[in-house]
Motif scaffolding. Structure first.
Motif: not given
Length: 310
Positions: A31-39, A63-83
């Motif tokens: 979210s903070h280390g690289m720009p989208y879509p490279q992140n 995400i939405h207050g839930e700590i996730i260990v093992g984020m999937d592709r959709d969750e990673i994409t959500y985090m990357g787009k939100a930046g």
């Protein structure tokens, strides 16, 4: 008691139950280390590299207050787009993020804490946070240092971030009792550069030796972590004599703009990227790939030690 705020993916949970190797990964770099879509591209490639090594990746985020260990592709994409709209989470923020249902990208400190909660012993990142330049006046010291001193998780990085005061960072780690290892180098790497003028506590050339030291630390009941610094491959590095003037310029600009605290690292990294014409981002991506390869080898050795096979 079941940790209702913590969701471990079935894949990660099964690997931990079966003593198979797992490597934890932070989400601040997304979210903070690289720009989208490279992140997002980098995060998914990191997953692929780790799996290719026969290890399970576990990207950690909130995400939405839930700590996730093992984020999937959709969750990673959500985090990357939100930046940058995603809050950076360190130790002080974790309770609030869960209680208030926030999105949060975990720093090295928070990732180490959550990895330990989940039972993961190895974490791979880009560069280590540390003592910032001018810290004797500003007291700007990353929480990453205290966390590696009190959480028994091994961290693989490319050395302290080059924007830091590296000698003071090493002094701080020594005071806190954290062993600093340089992989296959007598000199400590400094993020963009494969070598700095500074020496580690130990040079180790075999991932199995690194795993043995950390395994014995845990057997002895020592609660501190361990820092393994992995030099960026020479073909991708920016030597110190070239990158230092760029960093000094970025630091001056941050001071002139009054940027400090948690906002300083994203500003400095982005400014360095601009000044180098994107070259620093390419280096950052390659050093992350290099770090997860080493972390995977250490994770496999550590799993073998735990099983009595090494």
């Amino acid at each position: 008691m079941k940790k209702t705020y913590l969701r471990i993916s079935p894949e990660v949970e099964a690997a931990l139950a079966e003593n198979r190797p797992v490597v934890a990964l932070e989400s601040t770099i997304i979210s903070h280390g690289m720009p989208y879509p490279q992140n997002v591209e980098t995060a998914l490639e990191v997953d692929r590299i780790i799996r290719e090594k026969g290890v399970v990746p576990a990207t950690i985020g909130v995400i939405h207050g839930e700590i996730i260990v093992g984020m999937d592709r959709d969750e990673i994409t959500y985090m990357g787009k939100a930046g940058l709209a995603v809050r950076k989470l360190s130790r002080r923020d974790m309770g609030a993020a869960v209680a208030l249902g926030l999105d949060g990208a975990t720093t090295s400190a928070a990732t180490s804490i959550i990895a330990h909660l989940a039972g993961i012993r190895i974490f791979a990142t880009g560069g280590l946070g540390g003592v910032h330049r001018g810290a004797p006046e500003s007291f700007d010291i990353s929480a990453d240092l205290d966390e590696i001193a009190r959480t028994p998780v091994l961290t693989v990085c490319a050395g302290p971030k080059a924007i830091l005061d590296i000698p003071l960072t090493l002094e701080y780690l020594e005071t806190k009792g954290v062993p600093v290892v340089s992989y296959r180098s007598d000199r400590l790497p400094a993020f963009y550069s494969s070598q700095s003028p500074y020496s580690p506590d130990y040079r180790l050339d075999d991932p199995a030796d690194i795993a043995r030291i950390f395994h014995l630390q845990q057997e002895m009941g020592l609660s501190n972590g361990m820092l393994v610094c992995n030099p960026v491959p020479r073909q991708y590095e920016i030597p110190q004599e070239e990158i230092n003037p760029v960093i000094e310029q970025a630091v001056r600009e941050a001071e002139e703009k009054g940027i400090h605290g948690k906002d300083s690292t994203p500003f400095l990294l982005d400014r360095v990227k601009q000044i180098t014409g994107g070259r620093s981002l390419d280096t950052n991506i390659q050093l992350v790939y290099n770090n997860v390869r080493l972390a995977s080898e250490i994770a496999k050795a550590l799993a073998a030690l735990s099983a009595g096979e090494l």
